[in-house]
Write an enzyme that holds these catalytic residues in place. Structure first.
Site, PDB file in Angstrom:
ATOM      1  N   GLY A 287      -8.092  33.081 -23.046  1.00  0.00           N
ATOM      2  CA  GLY A 287      -9.168  32.113 -23.220  1.00  0.00           C
ATOM      3  C   GLY A 287     -10.264  32.281 -22.190  1.00  0.00           C
ATOM      4  O   GLY A 287     -10.862  31.293 -21.741  1.00  0.00           O
TER       5      GLY A 287
ATOM      6  N   GLY B 200     -11.231  28.971 -18.834  1.00  0.00           N
ATOM      7  CA  GLY B 200     -10.886  30.371 -18.615  1.00  0.00           C
ATOM      8  C   GLY B 200     -11.946  31.128 -17.839  1.00  0.00           C
ATOM      9  O   GLY B 200     -11.635  31.909 -16.930  1.00  0.00           O
TER      10      GLY B 200
ATOM     11  N   SER C 190      -3.915  19.030 -21.060  1.00  0.00           N
ATOM     12  CA  SER C 190      -4.998  18.057 -21.134  1.00  0.00           C
ATOM     13  C   SER C 190      -4.446  16.671 -20.834  1.00  0.00           C
ATOM     14  O   SER C 190      -3.272  16.387 -21.082  1.00  0.00           O
ATOM     15  CB  SER C 190      -5.611  18.086 -22.532  1.00  0.00           C
ATOM     16  OG  SER C 190      -6.335  16.912 -22.797  1.00  0.00           O
ATOM     17  N   SER C 191      -5.307  15.792 -20.331  1.00  0.00           N
ATOM     18  CA  SER C 191      -4.865  14.425 -20.026  1.00  0.00           C
ATOM     19  C   SER C 191      -4.528  13.630 -21.284  1.00  0.00           C
ATOM     20  O   SER C 191      -3.933  12.552 -21.194  1.00  0.00           O
ATOM     21  CB  SER C 191      -5.951  13.690 -19.229  1.00  0.00           C
ATOM     22  OG  SER C 191      -7.159  13.632 -19.972  1.00  0.00           O
ATOM     23  N   CYS C 192      -4.862  14.157 -22.470  1.00  0.00           N
ATOM     24  CA  CYS C 192      -4.551  13.438 -23.710  1.00  0.00           C
ATOM     25  C   CYS C 192      -3.052  13.438 -24.012  1.00  0.00           C
ATOM     26  O   CYS C 192      -2.618  12.784 -24.950  1.00  0.00           O
ATOM     27  CB  CYS C 192      -5.315  14.036 -24.884  1.00  0.00           C
ATOM     28  SG  CYS C 192      -4.699  15.642 -25.419  1.00  0.00           S
TER      29      CYS C 192
ATOM     30  N   TYR D 168      -3.091  17.577 -31.240  1.00  0.00           N
ATOM     31  CA  TYR D 168      -3.422  18.382 -30.064  1.00  0.00           C
ATOM     32  C   TYR D 168      -2.510  18.011 -28.893  1.00  0.00           C
ATOM     33  O   TYR D 168      -1.980  18.880 -28.187  1.00  0.00           O
ATOM     34  CB  TYR D 168      -4.890  18.167 -29.683  1.00  0.00           C
ATOM     35  CG  TYR D 168      -5.350  18.981 -28.506  1.00  0.00           C
ATOM     36  CD1 TYR D 168      -5.584  20.347 -28.628  1.00  0.00           C
ATOM     37  CD2 TYR D 168      -5.569  18.386 -27.266  1.00  0.00           C
ATOM     38  CE1 TYR D 168      -6.021  21.100 -27.544  1.00  0.00           C
ATOM     39  CE2 TYR D 168      -6.007  19.123 -26.177  1.00  0.00           C
ATOM     40  CZ  TYR D 168      -6.232  20.481 -26.327  1.00  0.00           C
ATOM     41  OH  TYR D 168      -6.654  21.222 -25.235  1.00  0.00           O
TER      42      TYR D 168
ATOM     43  N   LYS E 150       0.262  20.300 -26.785  1.00  0.00           N
ATOM     44  CA  LYS E 150       0.210  20.487 -25.331  1.00  0.00           C
ATOM     45  C   LYS E 150       1.507  20.026 -24.654  1.00  0.00           C
ATOM     46  O   LYS E 150       1.983  20.647 -23.699  1.00  0.00           O
ATOM     47  CB  LYS E 150      -1.001  19.748 -24.747  1.00  0.00           C
ATOM     48  CG  LYS E 150      -2.327  20.413 -25.074  1.00  0.00           C
ATOM     49  CD  LYS E 150      -2.383  21.820 -24.498  1.00  0.00           C
ATOM     50  CE  LYS E 150      -3.666  22.542 -24.789  1.00  0.00           C
ATOM     51  NZ  LYS E 150      -3.691  23.914 -24.246  1.00  0.00           N
TER      52      LYS E 150
ATOM     53  N   PRO F 185      -5.439  18.965 -16.413  1.00  0.00           N
ATOM     54  CA  PRO F 185      -6.716  18.508 -15.858  1.00  0.00           C
ATOM     55  C   PRO F 185      -7.241  17.243 -16.513  1.00  0.00           C
ATOM     56  O   PRO F 185      -6.930  16.949 -17.664  1.00  0.00           O
ATOM     57  CB  PRO F 185      -7.654  19.685 -16.135  1.00  0.00           C
ATOM     58  CG  PRO F 185      -7.072  20.356 -17.338  1.00  0.00           C
ATOM     59  CD  PRO F 185      -5.586  20.145 -17.275  1.00  0.00           C
ATOM     60  N   THR F 186      -8.063  16.526 -15.767  1.00  0.00           N
ATOM     61  CA  THR F 186      -8.784  15.371 -16.297  1.00  0.00           C
ATOM     62  C   THR F 186      -9.999  15.851 -17.084  1.00  0.00           C
ATOM     63  O   THR F 186     -10.124  17.037 -17.385  1.00  0.00           O
ATOM     64  CB  THR F 186      -9.205  14.440 -15.143  1.00  0.00           C
ATOM     65  OG1 THR F 186      -9.742  13.230 -15.682  1.00  0.00           O
ATOM     66  CG2 THR F 186     -10.224  15.102 -14.228  1.00  0.00           C
TER      67      THR F 186
ATOM     68  N   HIS G   8     -18.578  16.251 -25.475  1.00  0.00           N
ATOM     69  CA  HIS G   8     -18.013  15.110 -24.758  1.00  0.00           C
ATOM     70  C   HIS G   8     -19.121  14.319 -24.065  1.00  0.00           C
ATOM     71  O   HIS G   8     -20.282  14.743 -24.022  1.00  0.00           O
ATOM     72  CB  HIS G   8     -16.954  15.592 -23.771  1.00  0.00           C
ATOM     73  CG  HIS G   8     -15.743  16.142 -24.436  1.00  0.00           C
ATOM     74  ND1 HIS G   8     -15.338  17.456 -24.302  1.00  0.00           N
ATOM     75  CD2 HIS G   8     -14.848  15.571 -25.282  1.00  0.00           C
ATOM     76  CE1 HIS G   8     -14.242  17.659 -25.013  1.00  0.00           C
ATOM     77  NE2 HIS G   8     -13.928  16.528 -25.621  1.00  0.00           N
TER      78      HIS G   8
ATOM     79  N   ARG H  69     -14.447   6.456 -16.629  1.00  0.00           N
ATOM     80  CA  ARG H  69     -13.968   7.816 -16.869  1.00  0.00           C
ATOM     81  C   ARG H  69     -13.996   8.630 -15.583  1.00  0.00           C
ATOM     82  O   ARG H  69     -14.847   8.416 -14.717  1.00  0.00           O
ATOM     83  CB  ARG H  69     -14.834   8.516 -17.934  1.00  0.00           C
ATOM     84  CG  ARG H  69     -14.733   7.933 -19.331  1.00  0.00           C
ATOM     85  CD  ARG H  69     -13.365   8.146 -19.955  1.00  0.00           C
ATOM     86  NE  ARG H  69     -13.292   7.617 -21.321  1.00  0.00           N
ATOM     87  CZ  ARG H  69     -12.905   6.393 -21.621  1.00  0.00           C
ATOM     88  NH1 ARG H  69     -12.562   5.552 -20.648  1.00  0.00           N
ATOM     89  NH2 ARG H  69     -12.836   5.998 -22.879  1.00  0.00           N
TER      90      ARG H  69
END
Length: 314
Positions: free
Chosen positions: A11, A17, A108-110, A137, A141, A164-165, A180, A210
């Site tokens: 990536g 990446g 991801s933080s999700c 997603y 992850k 990561p956030t 975003h 956020r």
């Protein structure tokens, strides 16, 4: 990591990446390998196995993923789940078969439950239901984290994971419909300035909080973890502070130099009230972010403000 070690960055064209590539080059790593998606389909197990068998990388960063905003996540459920599962499974399995010394999986933080307490601690994983709009997603992850741990447990592989956030920085997505909030606001204020608009419309009340981390700080943290972290589970990588959408808009307004006013469309949704990650685990190891939000946004704006794609009308 030895300076002449062969390092594969999956990536490498994405925001994360490409930041890892920059960080490695700045620290004197020269033996870097990467392939575009046209050259290597990471969803194809045979292609991935052949690549690893041919290149024999010593270290691997898994920054490749199928990503998108809420609309894409909510529309392409099957693709987001299948593509991401295949990418991570193929790379991790090929890394094992070819004796990769160490691998980092990026998530991801999700991954955290929708109603998890704030700030988000690593132990909150799988403690509740996920946000429905990006559940496929997030599940992919989470599977990546668990897969890295499973290879560690069963085969003794030194595979680690970092979460990561919200990120921003070079190679961000500024698409007017599916970017975003930070890049979207940056573009919106820039267009308002050059078109002498009287105001800029902000969705919602501006109250949600956020957290934002510059992608170069994330890349620095990734290299730090590859040097210093050798455990299962995963590590949060955040800035440690959050900001309201209203204050973010005011900061971007100042950096861009827009003189008009803000108008908040309260008929539009606010989203989650707060999303802050607890990065004390990483901070206790000795790593902290270096790029302030104001400094980071100013640098990003300076880089993109004259680019044709940034000045195109929606």
């Amino acid at each position: 990591m030895e300076k002449d070690a062969k390092i594969y960055i999956a990536g490498h064209r994405g925001m994360v990446g490409s930041a890892i590539v920059r960080a490695l080059q700045q620290k004197g790593y020269t033996n870097l390998v990467y392939k575009t998606s046209k050259e290597l389909d990471l969803k194809n197990q045979q292609e991935v196995n052949q690549f690893f068998d041919s290149e024999k990388p010593n270290y691997v960063f898994v920054a490749a993923a199928k990503v998108g905003g809420i609309l894409a996540n909510n529309t392409y459920h099957a693709e987001f789940l299948y593509d991401n599962l295949m990418i991570e499974a193929n790379i991790i399995q090929a890394a094992y078969l070819n004796n990769v010394e160490k691998l980092m999986f990026l998530g991801s933080s999700c991954i955290y439950p929708k109603m998890a307490p704030q700030p988000l601690k690593e132990e909150y994983l799988l403690s509740g239901l996920l946000e429905p709009t990006n559940e496929p997603y997030a599940i992919a992850k989470i599977a990546g984290i668990k897969l890295a741990d499973a290879y560690r447990d069963q085969y003794g592989c030194n595979y680690i994971s970092a979460m990561p956030t919200n990120l921003y920085g070079p190679n961000d997505n500024y698409h007017p419909k599916n970017s975003h909030v930070l890049p979207a606001l940056l573009r919106k204020f820039h267009h308002a300035k050059i078109n002498n608009a009287q105001s800029v419309e902000i969705w919602g009340t501006g109250a949600p909080l956020r957290e934002f981390l510059h992608v170069d700080d994330l890349a620095d943290a990734c290299l730090f973890l590859m040097e210093n972290f050798n455990e299962g589970g995963f590590v949060n990588v955040g800035y440690g502070e959050d900001i309201s959408i209203k204050d973010l808009a005011l900061l971007i307004k100042e950096i861009v130099g827009f003189k008009g006013e803000l108008k908040f469309d309260t008929s539009k949704p606010d989203g989650t009230p707060r999303k802050l990650m607890d990065s004390s685990k990483l901070n206790s190891m000795g790593w902290n972010p270096k790029i302030s939000l104001a400094e980071g946004i100013a640098a990003v704006y300076d880089e993109v403000k004259s680019q044709p794609f940034f000045n195109e009308t929606a």
